[in-house]
Structures are given as C-alpha cells and as structure tokens.
Design an enzyme around this catalytic site. Structure first.
Site, PDB file in Angstrom:
ATOM      1  N   HIS A  67      26.126 -14.421  16.970  1.00 26.11           N
ATOM      2  CA  HIS A  67      27.306 -13.604  16.705  1.00 26.11           C
ATOM      3  C   HIS A  67      28.318 -13.707  17.852  1.00 26.11           C
ATOM      4  O   HIS A  67      29.530 -13.793  17.638  1.00 26.11           O
ATOM      5  CB  HIS A  67      26.847 -12.153  16.491  1.00 26.11           C
ATOM      6  CG  HIS A  67      27.965 -11.164  16.404  1.00 26.11           C
ATOM      7  ND1 HIS A  67      28.292 -10.332  17.449  1.00 26.11           N
ATOM      8  CD2 HIS A  67      28.838 -10.889  15.415  1.00 26.11           C
ATOM      9  CE1 HIS A  67      29.318  -9.573  17.091  1.00 26.11           C
ATOM     10  NE2 HIS A  67      29.674  -9.890  15.861  1.00 26.11           N
ATOM     11  N   GLU A  70      30.132 -16.880  17.519  1.00 23.82           N
ATOM     12  CA  GLU A  70      31.132 -16.770  16.446  1.00 23.82           C
ATOM     13  C   GLU A  70      32.439 -16.168  16.994  1.00 23.82           C
ATOM     14  O   GLU A  70      33.530 -16.675  16.736  1.00 23.82           O
ATOM     15  CB  GLU A  70      30.566 -15.904  15.313  1.00 23.82           C
ATOM     16  CG  GLU A  70      31.565 -15.540  14.230  1.00 23.82           C
ATOM     17  CD  GLU A  70      31.545 -14.054  13.910  1.00 23.82           C
ATOM     18  OE1 GLU A  70      32.603 -13.417  14.031  1.00 23.82           O
ATOM     19  OE2 GLU A  70      30.468 -13.520  13.549  1.00 23.82           O
ATOM     20  N   HIS A  71      32.317 -15.075  17.754  1.00 23.51           N
ATOM     21  CA  HIS A  71      33.520 -14.469  18.355  1.00 23.51           C
ATOM     22  C   HIS A  71      34.251 -15.465  19.255  1.00 23.51           C
ATOM     23  O   HIS A  71      35.463 -15.603  19.190  1.00 23.51           O
ATOM     24  CB  HIS A  71      33.122 -13.252  19.210  1.00 23.51           C
ATOM     25  CG  HIS A  71      33.082 -11.967  18.464  1.00 23.51           C
ATOM     26  ND1 HIS A  71      33.898 -10.912  18.778  1.00 23.51           N
ATOM     27  CD2 HIS A  71      32.335 -11.562  17.422  1.00 23.51           C
ATOM     28  CE1 HIS A  71      33.639  -9.899  17.967  1.00 23.51           C
ATOM     29  NE2 HIS A  71      32.693 -10.269  17.131  1.00 23.51           N
ATOM     30  N   GLU A 142      32.007  -3.205  18.998  1.00 20.13           N
ATOM     31  CA  GLU A 142      31.534  -3.494  17.645  1.00 20.13           C
ATOM     32  C   GLU A 142      30.109  -2.947  17.459  1.00 20.13           C
ATOM     33  O   GLU A 142      29.798  -2.315  16.452  1.00 20.13           O
ATOM     34  CB  GLU A 142      31.569  -5.007  17.385  1.00 20.13           C
ATOM     35  CG  GLU A 142      31.206  -5.374  15.954  1.00 20.13           C
ATOM     36  CD  GLU A 142      31.296  -6.873  15.678  1.00 20.13           C
ATOM     37  OE1 GLU A 142      31.636  -7.637  16.606  1.00 20.13           O
ATOM     38  OE2 GLU A 142      31.019  -7.266  14.534  1.00 20.13           O
TER      39      GLU A 142
END
Lengths: 423, 428
Positions: A67, A70-71, A142
């Site tokens: 993740h 991905e960012h 997040e």
C-alpha cells in the site's frame, strides 16, 4: 495474437493479448459509452510480505508496504502524477487490497495520452528518504481514519480471529508502527520484484479499438518474460486463532461479523467455488431466506445485514453480519437457525431462485464498464476468467450447493467479531 | 442529455431516455416534499412500503417474487434535496433479450405500483407490526450516523449552522419524533404526499415512448386524483455576526474538521457556474488547492475536500487530521481561500478544473441512476440539462468571476470533532 472471449447471450466480448514481456492485456469494447477506463494492476497485495527476490534470497518486508508503494508511485521527480492526469481531464486513482495493487484512471477525452501516462508512471519508481518520510504522515492519517471506522475494525478483527498465521490477518495498510520501518530500499526491492510485466494485467474498457491498445502496451511495456516469482505463505493451521474478539468504540449501534473458515479451493476451482458459495449464502442468509425473515422480524437485523464469500491466495471464509442491537442474541439465533437448516437441507426451489437472481445481476453488471473491468482484472490476476461465470451459472445444481452447505457449516470453524459502544 | 419530457397531468411528468446503451431498464419515481418536522415520517414510510403489498403481504414473498424476475431491484429511500425531502422509488430489471424467459418489466412495473399504492392495511392504516419494526430500524439508522465520523461531523456542522432553518433537519429526520408515528398517521402522511407532491417518473432503457407512456399513465391512474403544491424554495440562510466555533470530544484516533461557508450564488443564479469552477479549484479534485496544500505539501490529512450545496447556497470543507494539527490545518484552509480571493491561482488550475468537471458531466450519461439524478437536479434548479451547454457555460466563466465567487464566501461555522487525548486544549 489477440484472442476474443465472448458471451453471445449478453452480446459482450473481451479481447485478450499476452505481450512478449508477459503482460496480459484485456479490452472490453463498449461503444456508445463516453467513459474510457484503464487499470494497470499487479498481483501484489498486503499478503505478499515474504518472498524470494531475483537473486534467490528470502526477503521479509514490513506490513503495509504494498500500500505504501502504491502511494509513492504517484510521486515523480517533477511532481505528482495525479496532477498530470488532471491536466488531461482524467481522474486517476489507485487501491491496494489483500492480493493486488491497481492503478487506474477514467476519462472522456485524451484517452491515449492518459493510457501512455499510466503505463509509464507505474514502471517508473522515484523514492527518496525525504519523500518517503513525507508520505508516512499521510498514510498515518489514512490508518487512523480506518481505526475510527467500526465496519473496517469489525472485519479486520474477524480476520485476525480466523487466521493464526496467514498475513490476511494484518491490516492492508499495515500499522502505525510497521509503516515507520519502510524506506526507499525496501520499496525499490518490492517494485523490482512484483512490478514485472509477467505479474501484471492491463485492463481497458470503453469505446476503444483493442488493436490500438495492444500496440500502445507493446510500445510502453518492453522486456522479456521473467521466471515466475515465489511468494512464501506460512502454513495456516485449520483451526481458527480465536473464537471471539470484542472491541469497544464510539459507535451508535453495535456491529457483529461472523466468519466460517473454509479450506481454500484449488486455484482452477476458485471461480466456481465462489459462485456456488455466493448462491449458498444468498439461499441461507439473503433477503429472501427463511433465516433472514426470522432475524428481521425478531428485530435483530435490518437492511444492512449481508453475507459474502471472502477468498484469495491461501484463505477462504463465509462472512456475515451487520449492525444489530444485540450481537450476542443475534449470534445465538444464527447458530440455532443454521442448525435447523442443516437438518432440513436446502430446497431446490430456493437454489433456482437464487441462480436466476445471480444471472440477472451478472447481466446488470455490464451496465457499468468500470465495474466489469475491475472484477475482470481482479480475477485475471489470479488466472481466472470472469466471463465464465455466465456458463457456470447455467450449470450449477442444487446438489452442488447442498454439498457445500455440509462442507462449510457441518462442523464449523467459526470466529466472531463484535464492536460495541464505548460505554 | 437525452431525456424527453412528456407532461402527464398537473405536477407530474414522464422523463424518458430511450436507449439501447444499457442492459437493464431503470425506472425512478421521485416525489418532492418540504423538509420539515415530518421528515422522520417521510423516511419511515418507504421503509414500511417495501415490506409488502396487498397481493404479496409478506416481505419474503415480495423479495422472492423479485428474485424470480431475474433479481429485479425494487427499493425506496429518501434524499435531502435543499430544503426538500425527495422520496425515491427505484426499479431496475434486466432486459429480456439478455435472458431466457419472459420480459420481467411488465410485472415489475405492477409490483412498483403495488408498493406505491397498495400496502396491506389494518384498521385504516399501515400494518402496526411493520411500523414498529421499521421504526426501530430507522432509529438504528439514525443512531448509526454516530458511527460514521465524517458523516456525523457534517450533520453536526449543519445543525449548528442552520439552527431553526429546515435545512438543519437531517435526511432521516430526528430521533425524538419517531415514537409518535403510528400506522394510521403514516398512511395519512403518505396519501397526502401522493396527492400533493410534484412527481417525476424517469425511465431509461430500450423502450418505445408509447410503452413508457402506457406504464406511466397506469402508475398515475393508480395514484389517483392529485392537487399538487409547488415545490418549496430554500429559505435564505442567516449568517452569524461572527463565525461560530464548536468543538466536541470523542474517543477517536482522527479528528474531523468541518467548515461551513455561505455562498453568494445559488444553483438557479445565471452566475452559478463561477461557483462550480471556484469550488473545483479550491477543493473538488486532487489537483485542487486543499488537497495539494493540506495533504501533499504539509502531510496533514489523508483527505481534504470541498463541496457545494447550490440549492441552499452553502460550501463545506472536510478534513480528517491528527487532533494536534487542527489549528495548522484550519489556517491552511482559510489561507487558500484568501489566495483565490486575491486571484493568485494559475490559469492551469482553472483549465484542469474545467476539464475535470467536463469529464464528470459527460460521465453522468454512462450510468442510468446518475443520469436520472443529474437531470432531476438540473431541472429543479431551472438550469440547462444538455452536457454541451453546461460545459460551455463553465468554459465561459472569466477569471474575475471565479475571484468574485471566492469573495462571495463568508465563513459561518467551524466544527471540530476532537479526540479525548490531552492534545492542544487551546482550540476553543
């Protein structure tokens, strides 16, 4: 060579081509739609924490790294890629789940430029100490957002209770602690390992010419196919880790999720298994089921009660639940009603009804090219063909469904997760 | 947009988009009522109506019937629309040409009419057992808002901002009104709504206009004689002399900052596209000021965005932040507005915003429900519905009109959902 996968009854088709680099490309032509959509995905999700790198070394990486990567891919030397999509009038986005990471955009204009940008930026990592540190603040927020979201908490707690070792038990984004252990070196390693074309899928849907898409992909994604990569999953024992997990939070209504651990189907059987299980769960717990009727009339569930089959590499479970005024009473009632059904068996009429409903829903899915593309690509990454669902739905019998009822629920391996008010 | 209007009788129209583009036929019946003390009754009625009909008097019978129509979807809910509450009945069925079997549409339309007009009655009202069950379900839906902190922050902000104005009433109404609803009162409430509410029937699918009109006429016949009241216009918002600040504490990991502004433009104003552009530059996209400054430059938030309610003339900003960063984040939000007021944005920001909104406008034609709701909202505001004209109006917005729209914003209320940690403590 491009090949065509067709569902004549639906008048839908998907074009496929595997490039020399190993990249699998799919195009769903949708004439008349204004939106053109593309996703570029890798079979690399939060569960792929341990793997063998290209030099043959076993590597373990911090939770949440897929993740995090991905960012970070959105950041380039000269700015943020999202802004470049914006300048083309395209909306870009990305997501990471347990088994995949996907980068996507949708647009009505400048499709070729946007596709070109997508294909390039995903292959072009730019990580520095400084930009990785900056991202830690954003990702921490997040994670905190999900920590306050009871639906997310109740589900992740359930996975933690169902699984003893499989990494599906850890949050997709990792923890506030694990993300601090992520640096540029780990990110480069994971990009090099998992973002090779043979591990990836390009999916396009909309009013486009498949041949043009394939030509662009060939141009942008070069190289030759590399040997298949090796992921390492721990051996997951059959019993659940914990039978009950309770947490207190600032919620208005308690939530419950009940999970029944299943033995994962062999990969080639996975699609059929999922389809049969969705029918079984609909027959047992769906809005037209006897169990649903009783729980609803007893005031234990409302319209948000739902059930679904949750499965991927090395894990599978039937999951049901929702908000309820009395989680413990609901659990006891589900147990009792399920027990009665096991004795009585399924009514073939209920299976037929559910099969018809699934068929109609499969037809309706094609109203939304993005939804088809999303589902198709998720399955394609696992080597499965979503279009086969149409034929599978015609073939499924009440016996198939009845057999799964016994296999899954006869001697259940069950975990329960409950979130209740803070006091 | 391709919707063709056929006026059917006073206060009711059919809007048909005849197209082979989709694999389903979608029908929406929309009824507009004022948002007032009756909001919880308005929310409760569709929940009860969905439980069954005179011919299918058990919920499971209706649900199983819909399954046999290849999973026909029939549901009802309410929407807050400015200071109106709109009741939406939604029907979607797969088209018969993609199925082996009979066309499910005619029977599905009959079921829709049954749900709207023929619930099983007992002593002249809606069935008592269903009413009490759904009252509890509605109670839990309203209480459930507390579980969704971003949504909760918006509800609390609007309550604080709008006080006694109807706009302060939440979509599902208020908990304290629930207990007085009876089967009798709800049935009267519903008959009054059917008789007096402006009503739109939307249909999207591969349908001849004669077939669509026949279905629509049949539906209206079953509803019966109507005397329609005009739609309610939003009341003007009374802004406070100086901005309000509200802080609430809960055991949360992330703080929610929700900021409300009044706008000088409304959806029906000819100059409204300037506000859409301004909102897009400010916080509507990932290229926007709020996202770029609060998230990308200062790493303070995962999300930072703004949205406009043009019917009431309000603009809202939402951020999820670490509680200790509240002041820094709020300063950035207000600072970025000042930047727009001074006109210090690049031409590129306006161009990207125009492209972004144009894409959204064009994409709304790719999904039946979205196309319906877009058309409904635009007509309600008396604005053009054709995508080309809408995009042209946005493209014609001059830079100084964007600046004027930004200057037309007035800070009204700041709501902050704080954690319970020791944190800053000086935020009030």
């Amino acid at each position: 060579m491009a090949t065509r996968i067709e569902v004549p009854a639906l008048r839908e088709e998907i074009w496929q081509e595997v490039l020399p680099s190993g990249l699998s490309c799919y195009v769903l032509p949708k004439p008349g739609f204004a939106t053109r959509y593309a996703s570029f995905s890798t079979r690399y999700g939060s569960c792929d924490q341990t793997f063998v790198d290209r030099d043959g070394n076993l590597r373990e990486t911090p939770a949440g790294i897929a993740h995090f990567l991905e960012h970070k891919l959105f950041e380039e030397k000269d700015g943020n890629v999202a802004e470049r999509f914006s300048a083309l009038g395209a909306m870009s986005n990305a997501y990471t789940n347990y088994g995949a990471t996907s980068y996507l955009f949708s647009t009505t204009e400048h499709f070729s430029e946007a596709l070109d940008l997508l294909l390039h930026f995903v292959q072009r990592p730019y990580f520095t100490e400084e930009n990785v540190e900056k991202e830690q603040g954003i990702i921490a927020e997040e994670l905190r957002m999900y920590l306050d979201d009871p639906r997310s908490v109740v589900f992740q707690n359930l996975l933690g209770a169902l699984y003893q070792r499989h990494p599906v038990r850890v949050e997709i984004g990792g923890t506030l602690e694990s993300i601090r252990r992520i640096g540029p070196d780990e990110l480069f390693l994971c990009h090099r390992t998992f973002y090779q074309p043979g591990n990836m899928v390009l999916m396009v849907a909309g009013d486009v010419d498949p041949a043009e898409v394939f030509a662009m992909a060939r141009q942008a994604v070069g190289g030759v196919r590399e040997p298949a990569l090796r992921r390492v999953y721990p051996d997951e024992p059959r019993p659940v880790a914990e039978e009950m997990k309770r947490q207190r939070m600032a919620v208005g209504v308690p939530l419950i999720t009940i999970g029944f651990k299943d033995d994962p189907a062999p990969p080639e059987e996975a699609l059929r298994r999922e389809m049969i299980m969705e029918i079984l769960l609909d027959v047992l717990f769906g809005p037209s089921s006897e169990i649903h009727r009783q729980l609803y009339e007893e005031g234990l569930i409302g319209q948000q009660f739902s059930s679904s089959y949750f499965s991927g590499d090395g894990y599978a479970a039937s999951v049901l639940g929702g908000p309820t005024p009395d989680p413990d009473h609901l659990l006891a009632r589900v147990e009792a009603l399920l027990g009665e059904t096991l004795v009585r068996g399924l009514d073939p009429k209920d299976v037929e009804r559910s099969r018809r409903r699934s068929l109609g829903e499969f037809v309706a899915l094609f109203n939304a090219p993005e939804a088809v593309a999303h589902a198709y690509s998720e399955y394609a990454l696992r080597g499965l063909d979503l279009m086969a669902v149409h034929d599978l739905l015609q073939e499924v019998t009440a016996d198939d469904v009845g057999r799964r009822l016994q296999e899954q629920f006869h001697t259940p391996r069950r975990s329960v997760s409950i979130v209740e008010g803070a006091g | 947009m391709a919707f063709i209007e056929t006026p059917l009788e006073s206060g009711a129209s059919l809007f048909l988009w005849s197209t082979p583009k989709f694999k389903t036929t979608t029908v929406r019946v929309l009824l507009r009522a004022p948002l007032d003390q009756g909001a919880s009754a308005g929310a409760l009625v569709p929940m009860v109506l969905q439980r069954g009909t005179r011919s299918l008097p058990q919920t499971i019978l209706l649900s199983r019937r819909l399954d046999m129509l290849f999973g026909a979807e029939l549901r009802a809910d309410v929407l807050k629309f400015g200071e109106e509450q709109v009741t939406i009945f939604h029907l979607e069925v797969a088209q018969s040409r993609y199925l082996s079997g009979e066309d499910p549409l005619p029977e599905a339309m009959t079921l829709l009419g049954d749900v709207l007009t023929e619930p099983p009655l007992e002593s002249g009202g809606l069935r008592g057992e269903w009413v009490s069950q759904e009252r509890e379900n509605l109670r839990r839906r309203i209480q459930g808002i507390y579980s969704d902190k971003a949504h909760y922050a918006q509800v609390r902000l609007v309550e604080a901002m709008c006080g006694l104005e109807p706009y302060a009433i939440p979509r599902l109404g208020r908990l304290e009104d629930l207990d007085r609803h009876t089967g009798d009162g709800l049935w009267r409430h519903w008959q009054e709504t059917l008789r007096r509410a402006p009503l739109a029937i939307y249909m999207v699918g591969d349908l001849e206009s004669a077939t669509a009109e026949k279905h629509a006429h049949r539906l209206l016949e079953r509803i019966g004689r109507r005397e329609v009241r005009p739609p309610a216009l939003a009341t003007p918002h009374a802004a406070p002399a100086s901005p309000r600040e509200i802080r609430e504490r809960q055991p949360v990991a992330q703080g929610k900052l929700a900021i409300g502004f009044t706008t000088s433009l409304h959806a029906w104003d000819p100059g409204y596209p300037a506000l859409s552009m301004m909102n897009g530059i400010y916080g509507g996209f990932s290229h926007s000021r709020l996202f770029q400054e609060v998230r990308e430059r200062h790493s303070l938030a995962y999300y930072a965005q703004s949205q406009v309610d043009g019917l009431k003339g309000l603009l809202f900003v939402h951020l999820g932040i670490a509680p200790e960063n509240r002041q820094a984040a709020q300063d950035l939000v207000l600072e970025q507005l000042e930047v727009l007021r001074r006109g210090e944005f690049r031409p590129q920001e306006a161009e990207d915003t125009l492209k972004g909104i144009a894409t959204q406008i064009e994409q709304s034609e790719d999904a039946p429900s979205e196309a319906i709701m877009t058309d409904f909202e635009l007509r309600a505001a008396g604005r053009p519905t054709e995508p080309k004209r809408r995009i042209a109006a946005l493209a014609a917005v001059a830079r100084d009109e964007i600046v004027a729209a930004a200057r037309g914003l007035a800070l009204d209320t700041v709501y902050f959902l704080d954690g319970e940690g020791d944190g800053d403590g000086d935020a009030d």
